[in-house]
Scaffold this motif. Structure first.
Motif, mmCIF file in Angstrom:
data_model
loop_
_atom_site.group_PDB
_atom_site.id
_atom_site.type_symbol
_atom_site.label_atom_id
_atom_site.label_comp_id
_atom_site.label_asym_id
_atom_site.label_seq_id
_atom_site.Cartn_x
_atom_site.Cartn_y
_atom_site.Cartn_z
ATOM 1 N N LEU A 125 34.342 43.163 -14.013
ATOM 2 C CA LEU A 125 35.760 42.915 -13.769
ATOM 3 C C LEU A 125 36.491 44.196 -13.380
ATOM 4 O O LEU A 125 37.287 44.212 -12.431
ATOM 5 N N LEU A 126 36.232 45.274 -14.093
ATOM 6 C CA LEU A 126 36.915 46.527 -13.783
ATOM 7 C C LEU A 126 36.553 47.027 -12.389
ATOM 8 O O LEU A 126 37.406 47.569 -11.676
ATOM 9 N N GLN A 127 35.313 46.846 -11.973
ATOM 10 C CA GLN A 127 34.939 47.226 -10.609
ATOM 11 C C GLN A 127 35.693 46.391 -9.584
ATOM 12 O O GLN A 127 36.117 46.897 -8.537
ATOM 13 N N SER A 128 35.889 45.115 -9.903
ATOM 14 C CA SER A 128 36.608 44.256 -8.954
ATOM 15 C C SER A 128 38.101 44.560 -8.934
ATOM 16 O O SER A 128 38.775 44.281 -7.933
ATOM 17 N N PHE A 129 38.624 45.142 -10.007
ATOM 18 C CA PHE A 129 40.048 45.460 -10.063
ATOM 19 C C PHE A 129 40.383 46.776 -9.360
ATOM 20 O O PHE A 129 41.539 47.016 -9.007
ATOM 21 N N GLU A 130 39.371 47.622 -9.167
ATOM 22 C CA GLU A 130 39.643 48.934 -8.586
ATOM 23 C C GLU A 130 40.001 48.793 -7.107
ATOM 24 O O GLU A 130 39.456 47.954 -6.390
ATOM 25 N N ALA A 131 40.941 49.615 -6.677
ATOM 26 C CA ALA A 131 41.415 49.555 -5.297
ATOM 27 C C ALA A 131 40.294 49.892 -4.319
ATOM 28 O O ALA A 131 39.387 50.671 -4.624
ATOM 29 N N LYS A 132 40.361 49.309 -3.127
ATOM 30 C CA LYS A 132 39.363 49.582 -2.094
ATOM 31 C C LYS A 132 39.415 51.048 -1.681
ATOM 32 O O LYS A 132 40.476 51.645 -1.595
ATOM 33 N N GLY A 133 38.249 51.589 -1.429
ATOM 34 C CA GLY A 133 38.177 52.954 -0.929
ATOM 35 C C GLY A 133 38.126 54.015 -2.001
ATOM 36 O O GLY A 133 37.869 55.181 -1.697
ATOM 37 N N VAL A 134 38.361 53.632 -3.274
ATOM 38 C CA VAL A 134 38.324 54.639 -4.334
ATOM 39 C C VAL A 134 37.322 54.273 -5.421
ATOM 40 O O VAL A 134 37.242 54.931 -6.440
ATOM 41 N N ARG A 135 36.569 53.208 -5.190
ATOM 42 C CA ARG A 135 35.667 52.711 -6.222
ATOM 43 C C ARG A 135 34.616 53.745 -6.579
ATOM 44 O O ARG A 135 33.948 54.304 -5.719
ATOM 45 N N ASP A 136 34.511 53.983 -7.862
ATOM 46 C CA ASP A 136 33.487 54.881 -8.386
ATOM 47 C C ASP A 136 32.259 54.042 -8.707
ATOM 48 O O ASP A 136 32.268 53.247 -9.644
ATOM 49 N N GLU A 137 31.235 54.190 -7.910
ATOM 50 C CA GLU A 137 30.064 53.318 -8.039
ATOM 51 C C GLU A 137 29.229 53.708 -9.262
ATOM 52 O O GLU A 137 28.142 54.259 -9.168
ATOM 53 N N GLN A 138 29.747 53.409 -10.420
ATOM 54 C CA GLN A 138 29.006 53.661 -11.641
ATOM 55 C C GLN A 138 28.051 52.504 -11.917
ATOM 56 O O GLN A 138 28.311 51.363 -11.534
ATOM 57 N N SER A 139 26.980 52.831 -12.594
ATOM 58 C CA SER A 139 26.019 51.789 -12.950
ATOM 59 C C SER A 139 26.629 50.859 -13.987
ATOM 60 O O SER A 139 27.404 51.288 -14.848
ATOM 61 N N LEU A 140 26.287 49.605 -13.906
ATOM 62 C CA LEU A 140 26.741 48.635 -14.884
ATOM 63 C C LEU A 140 26.007 48.849 -16.208
ATOM 64 O O LEU A 140 24.887 49.392 -16.226
ATOM 65 N N PRO A 141 26.607 48.451 -17.305
ATOM 66 C CA PRO A 141 25.861 48.468 -18.573
ATOM 67 C C PRO A 141 24.618 47.604 -18.447
ATOM 68 O O PRO A 141 24.546 46.717 -17.602
ATOM 69 N N ARG A 142 23.664 47.833 -19.313
ATOM 70 C CA ARG A 142 22.396 47.100 -19.231
ATOM 71 C C ARG A 142 22.645 45.595 -19.347
ATOM 72 O O ARG A 142 23.547 45.150 -20.056
ATOM 73 N N PRO A 143 21.846 44.804 -18.636
ATOM 74 C CA PRO A 143 22.015 43.338 -18.752
ATOM 75 C C PRO A 143 21.555 42.845 -20.117
ATOM 76 O O PRO A 143 20.735 43.488 -20.788
ATOM 77 N N SER A 144 22.080 41.704 -20.509
ATOM 78 C CA SER A 144 21.665 41.095 -21.762
ATOM 79 C C SER A 144 20.259 40.519 -21.620
ATOM 80 O O SER A 144 19.839 40.115 -20.536
ATOM 81 N N ARG A 145 19.538 40.489 -22.716
ATOM 82 C CA ARG A 145 18.188 39.890 -22.718
ATOM 83 C C ARG A 145 18.265 38.381 -22.937
ATOM 84 O O ARG A 145 17.239 37.708 -22.986
ATOM 85 N N MET A 146 19.467 37.849 -23.053
ATOM 86 C CA MET A 146 19.630 36.422 -23.278
ATOM 87 C C MET A 146 19.192 35.650 -22.049
ATOM 88 O O MET A 146 19.612 35.951 -20.919
ATOM 89 N N GLY A 147 18.340 34.650 -22.222
ATOM 90 C CA GLY A 147 17.849 33.860 -21.100
ATOM 91 C C GLY A 147 18.494 32.487 -21.047
ATOM 92 O O GLY A 147 19.165 32.044 -21.970
ATOM 93 N N LEU A 148 18.286 31.800 -19.923
ATOM 94 C CA LEU A 148 18.858 30.460 -19.759
ATOM 95 C C LEU A 148 18.312 29.486 -20.806
ATOM 96 O O LEU A 148 18.992 28.511 -21.151
ATOM 97 N N SER A 149 17.134 29.769 -21.305
ATOM 98 C CA SER A 149 16.560 28.877 -22.317
ATOM 99 C C SER A 149 17.393 28.869 -23.595
ATOM 100 O O SER A 149 17.366 27.899 -24.365
ATOM 101 N N GLU A 150 18.144 29.957 -23.827
ATOM 102 C CA GLU A 150 18.988 30.021 -25.016
ATOM 103 C C GLU A 150 20.335 29.341 -24.762
ATOM 104 O O GLU A 150 21.028 28.967 -25.698
#
Length: 219
Positions: A189-214
């Motif tokens: 969400l914060l990446q989508s809120f940042e203005a165009k042209g100034v986005r700091d391409e930081q890595s996202l936090p690690r994905p959850s290990r939760m699967g669709l089976s759960e």
């Protein structure tokens, strides 16, 4: 359970101790049941969970709004202090991100907080004034971040409700996954809120290990 009677010279202190214990158990029961069953949980159910009579509960808290406000007072006060700190940050974008991230963390740590925050408790005298001050402070933070060219110009302060509702749903995820899911959603969400042209391409936090089976367990 009654709040005890005075016996001898120590009765007054015993009464105060029992009253304080009853109050603490009522507040704990209210937080637990709101998290489990929602904001409309009957007051009688809260009294039963706390192990007190309904008369004791209503002596301490004459209506649902007063009980909810007290049960979540610590969380709401913390939310106010974080917003004050964010508003005072000389870097408005950093302050904006800090506030959104902290709000997301609070939601998944306390499953009842989302409903309490959105409930009619805001209509109580004094609480409504606090809510309006918070809305004004957040609008000011948004305006500063937009003028600094970091927050996209079409972001509206009312979008805070969208963030709150979207992230609040993750509090229903298994506890071992909720934090990872929330951190990743907030980062998106914060990446989508940042203005165009100034986005700091930081890595996202690690994905959850939760699967669709759960999410969709086999029957």
């Amino acid at each position: 359970m009654t709040e005890t009677t005075q016996i001898g010279g120590t009765g007054g202190s015993k009464l105060r101790a029992d009253a304080a214990d009853n109050r603490a158990r009522i507040l704990t029961a209210a937080r637990e049941l709101i998290a489990e069953r929602g904001i409309d949980v009957p007051m009688t159910a809260i009294a039963r969970r706390a192990g007190v009579g309904a008369a004791t509960l209503f002596r301490r808290f004459p209506d649902r709004s007063s009980l909810i406000a007290e049960a979540f007072a610590t969380q709401l006060t913390h939310c106010e202090s974080v917003l004050e700190e964010a508003s005072a940050d000389p870097d408005p974008w950093h302050g904006f991100c800090m506030f959104i991230e902290d709000l997301g963390r609070m939601q998944v740590e306390d499953r009842g907080f989302t409903e309490a925050f959105l409930s009619a408790v805001a209509d109580r005298s004094g609480i409504d004034e606090k809510r309006m001050r918070a809305e004004s402070a957040f609008a000011g933070l948004v305006d500063r971040a937009q003028k600094a060219g970091r927050l996209r110009p079409d972001f509206s302060p009312s979008d805070l409700l969208l963030i709150f509702l979207a992230n609040g749903g993750l509090s229903q995820a298994p506890p071992e996954h909720a934090h990872d899911l929330s951190r990743r959603l907030i980062a998106y969400l914060l990446q989508s809120f940042e203005a165009k042209g100034v986005r700091d391409e930081q890595s996202l936090p690690r994905p959850s290990r939760m699967g669709l089976s759960e999410v969709f367990p086999s029957t």
